[in-house]
Write an enzyme that holds these catalytic residues in place. Sequence first.
Site, mmCIF file in Angstrom:
data_model
loop_
_atom_site.group_PDB
_atom_site.id
_atom_site.type_symbol
_atom_site.label_atom_id
_atom_site.label_comp_id
_atom_site.label_asym_id
_atom_site.label_seq_id
_atom_site.Cartn_x
_atom_site.Cartn_y
_atom_site.Cartn_z
ATOM 1 N N ASP A 407 0.854 -1.099 -0.192
ATOM 2 C CA ASP A 407 0.093 0.239 0.081
ATOM 3 C C ASP A 407 0.870 1.255 -0.017
ATOM 4 O O ASP A 407 2.076 1.082 0.204
ATOM 5 C CB ASP A 407 -0.984 -0.150 1.290
ATOM 6 C CG ASP A 407 -1.791 1.015 1.337
ATOM 7 O OD1 ASP A 407 -2.391 1.552 0.253
ATOM 8 O OD2 ASP A 407 -2.449 1.376 2.313
ATOM 9 N N GLU A 410 2.489 4.724 -4.188
ATOM 10 C CA GLU A 410 2.514 5.807 -5.175
ATOM 11 C C GLU A 410 3.952 6.361 -5.456
ATOM 12 O O GLU A 410 4.128 6.683 -6.598
ATOM 13 C CB GLU A 410 1.343 6.790 -4.870
ATOM 14 C CG GLU A 410 -0.029 6.238 -5.132
ATOM 15 C CD GLU A 410 -0.375 5.134 -4.117
ATOM 16 O OE1 GLU A 410 0.035 5.379 -2.951
ATOM 17 O OE2 GLU A 410 -0.827 4.376 -4.101
ATOM 18 N N ASP A 485 -9.093 3.730 -2.140
ATOM 19 C CA ASP A 485 -9.974 4.448 -1.166
ATOM 20 C C ASP A 485 -11.070 5.003 -1.505
ATOM 21 O O ASP A 485 -11.085 6.116 -1.626
ATOM 22 C CB ASP A 485 -8.887 5.405 -0.179
ATOM 23 C CG ASP A 485 -8.022 4.674 0.549
ATOM 24 O OD1 ASP A 485 -8.020 3.468 0.721
ATOM 25 O OD2 ASP A 485 -6.959 5.423 1.141
HETATM 26 C C1 GLC Z 1 -4.503 3.364 2.868
HETATM 27 C C2 GLC Z 1 -4.975 2.252 2.129
HETATM 28 C C3 GLC Z 1 -6.086 1.558 2.836
HETATM 29 C C4 GLC Z 1 -5.387 0.902 4.322
HETATM 30 C C5 GLC Z 1 -4.686 2.266 4.958
HETATM 31 C C6 GLC Z 1 -4.169 2.063 6.255
HETATM 32 O O1 GLC Z 1 -5.360 4.349 3.131
HETATM 33 O O2 GLC Z 1 -5.619 2.611 0.936
HETATM 34 O O3 GLC Z 1 -6.553 0.432 2.181
HETATM 35 O O4 GLC Z 1 -6.324 0.338 5.092
HETATM 36 O O5 GLC Z 1 -4.044 3.091 4.160
HETATM 37 O O6 GLC Z 1 -3.152 1.116 6.049
#
Ligand code: GLC
Length: 800
Positions: A407, A410, A485
């Site tokens: 995650d 980017e 998200d």
């Molecule tokens: C980001 C991710 C989400 C995750 C969060 C905490 O917002 O996109 O899926 O739960 O981070 O790690």
Amino acid sequence: MILNTELEYKGNLFPSKIVSYEKNLNVLSFTTANGVILEVTVRRDSVLRFRYTTTGIFDNDFSYAITKYASRGYNHLEVTEDDSNYIITTSKLICKISKLDLRTSMFDANDNSLICEDELGFHWEESYELGGDIVKMSKTAQPGESYYGLGDKPVDNNLKGKRFENWVTDSYAYGRDTDPIYKTIPFYTALHNKKSYGIFFDNTFRSFFDFCNERRNITSFWAQGGEMNYYFIYGPEMSDVVVNYTDLTGKPHEMPALWALGYHQCKWSYYPESNVKEITAKFRELQIPCDAIYLDIDYMEGFRCFTWSKEYFPDPKRMVKELADDGFKTIVIIDPGIKIDMEYSVFKEGLEKDYFCKRADGPYMKGKVWPGECYFPDFTNPEVRDWWSNLFKELVEDIGVKGVWNDMNEPAVMDVPGKTFPDDVRHDYDGNQCSHKKAHNVYGMQMARATYQGLKKFSYPKRPFVITRAAYSGTQRYTSSWTGDNIATWDHLTIANLQAQRMCMSGFSFVGSDIGGFAEQPNGELYARWIQLGIFHPFCRTHSSGDHGDQEPWAFGTTITDVVRKFIELRYQLLPYLYTAFWRYAEEGVPILKSLVLYDQHDPQTHYRNDEFIFGEKILACPITGPNQNGRRMYFPVGKWYNFWTDEIIEGGTEQWVNADLDSMPIFVKAGAIIPKYPIQQYVGEKTIDELSLDVYYTEGKETSQVYEDATDGYDYIKGRYSLRDFNLSGKKNELIIQQHKSGKFTTTYKTFKVSLHGLPFKISKVEVDNVIIPFEDLKLNGSNTLRLTKEFTELHIIG
Ligand code: GLC
């Protein structure tokens, strides 16, 4: 920002007349009087690459997107010239290059029709602000042309009239039309006059696409640096364009384990261990199938990757084992930000080995993410990827974690404008050192790749499972992905549908959305409708931010729980069908979901459809995307379709109303299809499959179906230990013939098929199996048109 398509020619520079031409096998070079070189590479009869330089020399030819396994070779290549053009002819395409100004036009080699032509063609502008050139291309839109693709853009299928930016961006709570978001897939397909072609602009800088937005008959694309470097891919079938693009940028390196296609449950966050166990136990208690449980950032010690919170998870190995004994695979999150902390071994080692990204003037790239101030590994350095991959040894080999969730790659940086690294950060780029302007869009891809390498190594002999948020073209070789998200709204259910279809059309099929929505909380109805869509997405996971209440299948009362269970059960029944579709994707690049336009481009009704899609080869699904609905209108592609619930037959080519109360949704099966089903299991492998159900949907005429199976995990299938059944169905007024051809060395556990015949227009009088007449009574099961027979048959003849 400089927009390239302003009608003004001011500032733009153009190639002048061609002064020399060279041919080196399949690489043709054209040099202009003002020093521009166009290099055309004929990769296949239908795939040509165009590469331009304005400096007289090309940079090192390197791409993260193009796979070394891409097919090459053509049947025919001839270069001729007339007064005004050089003419390249292959067996599929004719490409004319103007001697006057290097502009190109493409024609179908079969009928000489015009496919695509440059407007201004290649041009460029020196960028005083950014340094280097902005490289540009503009093409004349053909009458009635439509555009599709571009990865995860949250917009309607047809991109005509819109402009887009490609810059991988953390986009919490994005909405319809937010641009750019998490992924950069600079590939689109175009369609006009029933013919389709594609363009893949393999340039990792910030890039833009304009589909007749600024000028109604012009399509253009440009990037803030790098080369004008694009691939022209001809169909004329759109499905061939997508298959060829996927061939070029890569198919998944292996099949996913079958469990990875099961249902996954996630939340930010399930902790401590007792909470995780409560959730998993509830699934089993309520008999809702589930294969994977996710641990979000709170499992770590202070958000330090590769650590475990001693307080919440005192004995991860034991827990993971106990979960595994109950059929749950544990998947953990790993972000790129490494906390600055000299007591933390990953940080110390990264620092000692000089693996973190640095600013142009020397200091480390420091940024705030969940753990606070962090440094970030340079995943574009192969040595760093190697190091990173080895960090998974303990997690995977010792603790038994089955998948990793990448995650924030980017890369996301908090509390700074732009939400990411500044442009000056340096990257290795596999030995082609560059700034973040060039590496930004591939950073997440290279992180996922490094993670994949680790998972592959330490999961062996089982298959790896990785999921990523950020991606560039080609990322599908290593990992699955989700759409980031989103929000718990009805419109986001529609967006999830569009994004999954669009990703599949962009070569990346292993995708899904956060079911129910990540931000905010759905009501039960929205959650149930979202599950209904989600079971048709290749990746199927509920995830939520967790701060607006619970989002488990039982969180909305028993009526909703029952609907959710019913649909997750359907997913599990359809696993052999989905696995077969995945195999076609991994093997041939055929997308798992097909938007109607991809399914039938010849029917103009499909060109602007958004909601309906084909799941695999034979199932037509259409989600209910609004509240209080007991049905909807939808379009049926040409052909005959069986209502999955009632067996009612619909004649396609029309829009019709379909009933769908909350416990139902519009699902249809193509006439002639044979749909394989497994019994419902609580997780993959819970049961030994002792019979394969085949749902046969009668048609008058012919249809083929396939069923692919293997050991569900491991690599034996690559050595030929798979089972592929090819079924040929042929229906006549008074008989139905099904032929089976089996290939592969894998022996399935079951010995029999349970064949259910749908829509048979006659009463069965006799049955012949491999030319032996068998009394129907001997084969017949409870239902009047259901029979059991050996899986070994080669010809089944049902006679009225
Ligand atoms: C980001 C991710 C989400 C995750 C969060 C905490 O917002 O996109 O899926 O739960 O981070 O790690």
